[in-house]
Write a protein that holds these residues in place. Structure first.
Motif, short mmCIF file in Angstrom:
data_model
loop_
_atom_site.label_atom_id
_atom_site.label_comp_id
_atom_site.label_asym_id
_atom_site.label_seq_id
_atom_site.Cartn_x
_atom_site.Cartn_y
_atom_site.Cartn_z
N ASN A 1 5.37 -6.21 16.85
CA ASN A 1 4.15 -6.90 16.39
C ASN A 1 4.45 -7.87 15.26
OD1 ASN A 1 2.59 -5.47 18.19
ND2 ASN A 1 1.90 -3.96 16.71
N MET B 1 10.75 -5.25 9.88
CA MET B 1 10.29 -4.08 9.14
C MET B 1 11.49 -3.20 8.83
SD MET B 1 8.03 -2.74 7.38
CE MET B 1 6.89 -4.08 7.74
N ARG C 1 -4.99 -2.31 11.58
CA ARG C 1 -4.41 -1.38 12.57
C ARG C 1 -3.75 -0.20 11.87
NH1 ARG C 1 -2.20 -6.22 14.73
NH2 ARG C 1 -0.12 -5.58 14.07
N ILE C 2 -3.02 -0.50 10.82
CA ILE C 2 -2.29 0.54 10.09
C ILE C 2 -3.26 1.58 9.53
CG2 ILE C 2 -0.94 0.94 7.98
CD1 ILE C 2 0.49 -1.79 8.62
N ASP D 1 -4.39 4.27 11.94
CA ASP D 1 -3.34 5.13 12.51
C ASP D 1 -3.41 6.53 11.91
OD1 ASP D 1 -0.83 6.27 13.29
OD2 ASP D 1 -0.09 4.23 13.62
N LYS E 1 7.09 -0.44 17.31
CA LYS E 1 5.83 -1.19 17.40
C LYS E 1 5.73 -2.22 16.29
CE LYS E 1 2.47 1.29 20.03
NZ LYS E 1 2.53 2.75 19.91
N SER E 2 6.10 -1.79 15.07
CA SER E 2 5.98 -2.68 13.91
C SER E 2 6.86 -3.90 14.10
CB SER E 2 6.41 -1.96 12.63
OG SER E 2 5.60 -0.84 12.41
N LEU F 1 4.09 -5.72 3.23
CA LEU F 1 3.95 -6.66 4.34
C LEU F 1 3.84 -8.04 3.73
CD1 LEU F 1 1.06 -4.84 6.27
CD2 LEU F 1 3.46 -4.84 6.94
N ARG G 1 -1.36 8.88 11.98
CA ARG G 1 -0.10 9.49 11.54
C ARG G 1 0.04 9.48 10.02
NH1 ARG G 1 3.31 6.42 16.18
NH2 ARG G 1 1.95 4.74 15.42
N HIS G 2 -0.88 8.84 9.36
CA HIS G 2 -0.94 8.91 7.89
C HIS G 2 -2.39 8.81 7.44
CE1 HIS G 2 -0.48 4.25 7.26
NE2 HIS G 2 -1.37 4.55 8.16
N TYR H 1 0.85 -1.20 0.00
CA TYR H 1 0.00 0.00 0.00
C TYR H 1 0.88 1.25 0.00
CZ TYR H 1 1.05 1.18 4.86
OH TYR H 1 1.70 1.55 6.02
N LEU I 1 9.34 -0.56 4.92
CA LEU I 1 8.58 0.70 4.91
C LEU I 1 9.47 1.76 4.30
CD1 LEU I 1 6.16 2.48 5.92
CD2 LEU I 1 7.44 2.77 8.05
C1 LIG Z 1 3.34 4.16 8.05
C2 LIG Z 1 3.00 3.21 9.16
C3 LIG Z 1 3.43 1.88 9.08
C4 LIG Z 1 3.12 0.96 10.09
N1 LIG Z 1 3.51 -0.34 9.97
C5 LIG Z 1 3.16 -1.24 10.92
C6 LIG Z 1 3.51 -2.61 10.80
O1 LIG Z 1 4.17 -3.04 9.86
N2 LIG Z 1 3.12 -3.46 11.80
C7 LIG Z 1 2.40 -3.04 12.87
O2 LIG Z 1 2.07 -3.85 13.72
N3 LIG Z 1 2.08 -1.75 13.01
C8 LIG Z 1 2.43 -0.83 12.07
N4 LIG Z 1 2.11 0.49 12.23
C9 LIG Z 1 1.57 0.92 13.51
C10 LIG Z 1 0.11 0.64 13.64
O3 LIG Z 1 -0.55 1.64 12.91
C11 LIG Z 1 -0.31 0.69 15.10
O4 LIG Z 1 0.13 1.85 15.70
C12 LIG Z 1 0.26 -0.47 15.85
O5 LIG Z 1 0.09 -1.67 15.15
C13 LIG Z 1 -0.44 -0.59 17.21
O6 LIG Z 1 0.21 -1.61 17.90
P1 LIG Z 1 -0.27 -2.02 19.39
O7 LIG Z 1 -1.76 -2.32 19.25
O8 LIG Z 1 0.56 -3.20 19.71
O9 LIG Z 1 0.01 -0.79 20.23
C14 LIG Z 1 2.39 1.41 11.22
C15 LIG Z 1 1.98 2.74 11.29
C16 LIG Z 1 2.27 3.64 10.28
C17 LIG Z 1 1.82 5.07 10.38
#
Ligand SMILES: Cc1cc2nc3c(=O)[nH]c(=O)nc-3n(C[C@H](O)[C@H](O)[C@H](O)COP(=O)(O)O)c2cc1C
Length: 146
Positions: free
Chosen positions: A37, A99, A71-72, A75, A33-34, A58, A77-78, A10, A47
């Motif tokens: 997880n 990642m 989840r992404i 978020d 976090k990425s 992914l 932040r984007h 994406y 990324l």
């Molecule tokens: C650009 C971008 C890429 C992300 N990539 C991942 C990812 O690969 N894996 C993931 O678990 N979270 C990713 N996140 C974070 C998730 O949006 C989210 O914050 C996170 O999965 C929450 O984890 P938690 O529930 O363990 O706190 C990404 C966020 C952004 C903005």
């Protein structure tokens, strides 16, 4: 069948504002976090950030990459998160990366110049295969440099 290996690609538009330090702190948080997880969920990938856009690949079991993508998408932040591809794959392109993160170095920026039409890297003009190929090339270079 959800255990079959899939690849999701994406792109999205950055919503993080503030100075370089604030941006770096958010990126650090996203990557930490990425990696935690994705390591848990059997997901690998990379990324990319450049010119105000993120692009991400992914790869892993279908059920866990779909859950991560949910989840992404939540978020803040984007935004404008656009799915480019979701396909079964025979093997991983990023086996060593829970990642990877690429795009900010001068070398990476130079590479985008050959891909984007005039203004450097224009992710919106690329399809899933092109984004995947770009990220794979960039992470291979990072691995060589490491
Ligand atoms: C650009 C971008 C890429 C992300 N990539 C991942 C990812 O690969 N894996 C993931 O678990 N979270 C990713 N996140 C974070 C998730 O949006 C989210 O914050 C996170 O999965 C929450 O984890 P938690 O529930 O363990 O706190 C990404 C966020 C952004 C903005």
């Amino acid at each position: 069948m959800t255990e079959t290996l899939h690849r999701l690609v994406y792109y999205s538009r950055n919503h993080i504002s503030g100075d370089a330090a604030a941006f770096a702190a958010d990126i650090d948080d996203i990557l930490a976090k990425s990696r935690a997880n994705n390591g848990r969920d059997g997901i690998t990938g990379a990324l990319l950030f450049n010119a105000g856009c993120f692009a991400q690949v992914l790869e892993g079991p279908l059920d866990t990459i779909e859950a991560a993508f949910e989840r992404i998408q939540q978020d803040e932040r984007h935004g404008d998160v656009s799915l480019l591809a979701l396909d079964p794959i025979a093997g991983r392109s990023f086996p060593n990366w829970a990642m990877g993160f690429v795009g900010l170095s001068d070398v990476d920026s130079e590479r985008f110049a050959g891909i984007g039409p005039s203004s450097g890297f224009d992710i919106a003009r690329l399809n899933g295969d092109q984004v995947h190929g770009l990220l794979r090339d960039l992470t291979i270079e990072e691995e060589k440099a490491a």
